[in-house]
Design a protein around this motif. Structure first.
Motif, PDB file in Angstrom:
ATOM      1  N   GLN A  29       0.813  -1.215   0.000  1.00 51.48           N
ATOM      2  CA  GLN A  29       0.000   0.000   0.000  1.00 51.48           C
ATOM      3  C   GLN A  29       0.853   1.273   0.000  1.00 51.48           C
ATOM      4  O   GLN A  29       0.331   2.372  -0.169  1.00 51.48           O
ATOM      5  CB  GLN A  29      -0.921   0.013   1.223  1.00 51.48           C
ATOM      6  CG  GLN A  29      -1.933  -1.127   1.224  1.00 51.48           C
ATOM      7  CD  GLN A  29      -2.688  -1.255   2.544  1.00 51.48           C
ATOM      8  OE1 GLN A  29      -2.162  -0.920   3.603  1.00 51.48           O
ATOM      9  NE2 GLN A  29      -3.909  -1.751   2.483  1.00 51.48           N
ATOM     10  N   ALA A  30       2.158   1.102   0.150  1.00 52.28           N
ATOM     11  CA  ALA A  30       3.034   2.267   0.310  1.00 52.28           C
ATOM     12  C   ALA A  30       3.008   3.190  -0.893  1.00 52.28           C
ATOM     13  O   ALA A  30       3.066   4.422  -0.751  1.00 52.28           O
ATOM     14  CB  ALA A  30       4.465   1.810   0.594  1.00 52.28           C
ATOM     15  N   GLY A  31       2.935   2.636  -2.086  1.00 52.81           N
ATOM     16  CA  GLY A  31       2.987   3.461  -3.284  1.00 52.81           C
ATOM     17  C   GLY A  31       1.877   4.483  -3.355  1.00 52.81           C
ATOM     18  O   GLY A  31       2.107   5.635  -3.771  1.00 52.81           O
ATOM     19  N   GLU A  32       0.678   4.092  -2.953  1.00 55.70           N
ATOM     20  CA  GLU A  32      -0.436   5.033  -3.002  1.00 55.70           C
ATOM     21  C   GLU A  32      -0.252   6.169  -1.994  1.00 55.70           C
ATOM     22  O   GLU A  32      -0.640   7.307  -2.246  1.00 55.70           O
ATOM     23  CB  GLU A  32      -1.757   4.304  -2.758  1.00 55.70           C
ATOM     24  CG  GLU A  32      -2.202   3.451  -3.936  1.00 55.70           C
ATOM     25  CD  GLU A  32      -3.580   2.863  -3.722  1.00 55.70           C
ATOM     26  OE1 GLU A  32      -4.571   3.615  -3.796  1.00 55.70           O
ATOM     27  OE2 GLU A  32      -3.654   1.643  -3.455  1.00 55.70           O
ATOM     28  N   LEU A  33       0.343   5.849  -0.852  1.00 57.44           N
ATOM     29  CA  LEU A  33       0.598   6.912   0.122  1.00 57.44           C
ATOM     30  C   LEU A  33       1.654   7.880  -0.389  1.00 57.44           C
ATOM     31  O   LEU A  33       1.512   9.096  -0.253  1.00 57.44           O
ATOM     32  CB  LEU A  33       1.025   6.321   1.463  1.00 57.44           C
ATOM     33  CG  LEU A  33      -0.141   6.028   2.417  1.00 57.44           C
ATOM     34  CD1 LEU A  33      -0.956   4.836   1.967  1.00 57.44           C
ATOM     35  CD2 LEU A  33       0.357   5.828   3.835  1.00 57.44           C
ATOM     36  N   LEU A  34       2.705   7.334  -0.990  1.00 59.37           N
ATOM     37  CA  LEU A  34       3.735   8.206  -1.543  1.00 59.37           C
ATOM     38  C   LEU A  34       3.151   9.119  -2.614  1.00 59.37           C
ATOM     39  O   LEU A  34       3.471  10.314  -2.676  1.00 59.37           O
ATOM     40  CB  LEU A  34       4.870   7.361  -2.123  1.00 59.37           C
ATOM     41  CG  LEU A  34       5.742   6.626  -1.087  1.00 59.37           C
ATOM     42  CD1 LEU A  34       6.637   5.611  -1.780  1.00 59.37           C
ATOM     43  CD2 LEU A  34       6.574   7.615  -0.289  1.00 59.37           C
ATOM     44  N   ALA A  35       2.269   8.568  -3.443  1.00 60.01           N
ATOM     45  CA  ALA A  35       1.632   9.381  -4.477  1.00 60.01           C
ATOM     46  C   ALA A  35       0.750  10.466  -3.882  1.00 60.01           C
ATOM     47  O   ALA A  35       0.550  11.526  -4.489  1.00 60.01           O
ATOM     48  CB  ALA A  35       0.814   8.487  -5.411  1.00 60.01           C
ATOM     49  N   ALA A  36       0.217  10.207  -2.694  1.00 58.71           N
ATOM     50  CA  ALA A  36      -0.627  11.191  -2.011  1.00 58.71           C
ATOM     51  C   ALA A  36       0.188  12.215  -1.228  1.00 58.71           C
ATOM     52  O   ALA A  36      -0.384  13.136  -0.641  1.00 58.71           O
ATOM     53  CB  ALA A  36      -1.597  10.473  -1.073  1.00 58.71           C
ATOM     54  N   GLY A  37       1.504  12.030  -1.197  1.00 60.55           N
ATOM     55  CA  GLY A  37       2.353  12.971  -0.478  1.00 60.55           C
ATOM     56  C   GLY A  37       2.611  12.607   0.956  1.00 60.55           C
ATOM     57  O   GLY A  37       3.022  13.453   1.759  1.00 60.55           O
ATOM     58  N   ALA A  38       2.383  11.334   1.309  1.00 64.57           N
ATOM     59  CA  ALA A  38       2.554  10.896   2.696  1.00 64.57           C
ATOM     60  C   ALA A  38       3.671   9.867   2.815  1.00 64.57           C
ATOM     61  O   ALA A  38       3.922   9.087   1.893  1.00 64.57           O
ATOM     62  CB  ALA A  38       1.248  10.305   3.228  1.00 64.57           C
TER      63      ALA A  38
END
Length: 220
Positions: free
Chosen positions: A36-45
Motif C-alpha cells: 500500500q506504500a505506493g499510493e501513500l507516496l503518491a498522495a504525499g505521505a
C-alpha cells in the motif's frame, strides 16, 4: 505540522493526506501492508508499515514521536466480521490513543460514525451493530483521557461524489450524506483549530463553507 494518520490507506485518509501534503504539512500514514506504500507516496505521505491489531503501545508510540497531531481514520472495512470491528474499530483506536499519550502527542482526532451515540435499534444488521458499538466504545475511551486534546467527528453516510466544500457540522445534525472529500476537508480544518478540542461532532452535507462551519463552533 507533522501529522500521523492511522488507517493511512483508507479512502478518507488518502484524501486527507493529499490535502495536508499539498499545503506543506509533513504527513505519515500507518498501513498494514507494504504494497500500500505506493499510493501513500503518491498522495504525499510517508508510509509507515505497522499492524495496529498486533503492535505494542511502545512500537506505535515510536511512530508518533515528534508528531504534532494524530488522526485515527482506521476501520475494519466492508466485508469484515464483528470480531474485527472489535479489534480494529475499538481496539486499534484505544491502542493509538495509548501510543499518542506515551509519545506526548496531545492533539487527537477520531473519525467515528453517526449513530455511535446510541444503542443500535432492533433489527439492525448484527455486524453493523457491532461496528456502531465498537465506535461508541472507542469514542468513550478517547473522551475519558485528560492527556489528549481530542475531537471526535461522526460523518453521516459516506459517498464518493466530488466534494462541494459546504457542510453542516454540529453536535447534532440529523442524518444525511456527506462526501469523503468533504470529510477530509473538515478533518484538515479541525486540525487547524485547537479550540475544537473536547467536541463530538456530526457531519453531513450542507450550505456552510468548511472553514466557516468550523469557525462557528468556536465563536469566530
Amino acid at each position: 505540522m507533522r501529522i500521523v494518520i492511522a488507517g493511512g490507506h483508507g479512502r478518507i485518509a488518502l484524501r486527507l493526506e493529499r490535502l495536508l501534503g499539498a499545503r506543506g504539512d509533513e504527513v505519515a500514514g500507518i498501513v498494514r501492508r507494504p504494497e500500500q506504500a505506493g499510493e501513500l507516496l503518491a498522495a504525499g505521505a510517508e508510509p509507515v508499515v505497522c499492524d495496529l491489531e498486533s503492535a505494542t503501545v511502545a512500537e506505535v508510540a515510536g511512530h508518533l514521536e515528534g508528531a504534532d497531531a494524530a488522526v485515527f481514520a482506521a476501520g475494519a472495512g466492508a466485508g469484515s466480521g464483528a470480531a474485527r470491528k472489535e479489534t480494529v474499530d475499538r481496539g486499534a483506536c484505544v491502542l493509538f490513543a495509548d501510543a499518542a499519550e506515551a509519545a506526548g502527542v496531545r492533539r487527537f482526532v477520531v473519525v467515528s460514525s453517526m449513530g455511535a451515540d446510541r444503542e443500535p435499534p432492533a433489527g439492525t444488521d448484527p455486524v453493523f451493530a457491532a461496528y456502531l458499538r465498537a465506535k461508541a466504545a472507542a469514542d468513550a475511551d478517547v473522551r475519558s483521557r485528560p492527556g489528549l486534546d481530542w475531537t471526535i467527528l461522526r460523518p453521516g453516510s459516506l459517498t464518493d461524489e466530488p466534494g462541494t466544500g459546504r457542510v453542516t457540522l454540529a453536535a447534532t445534525t440529523g442524518r444525511g450524506e456527506v462526501s469523503r472529500d468533504d470529510v477530509a476537508a473538515v478533518l484538515a480544518a479541525l486540525l487547524d483549530e485547537p479550540r475544537t478540542a473536547g467536541l463530538t461532532l456530526e457531519l453531513v452535507g450542507g450550505n456552510s463553507p468548511v472553514d466557516e462551519a468550523v469557525s462557528a463552533l468556536v465563536g469566530s
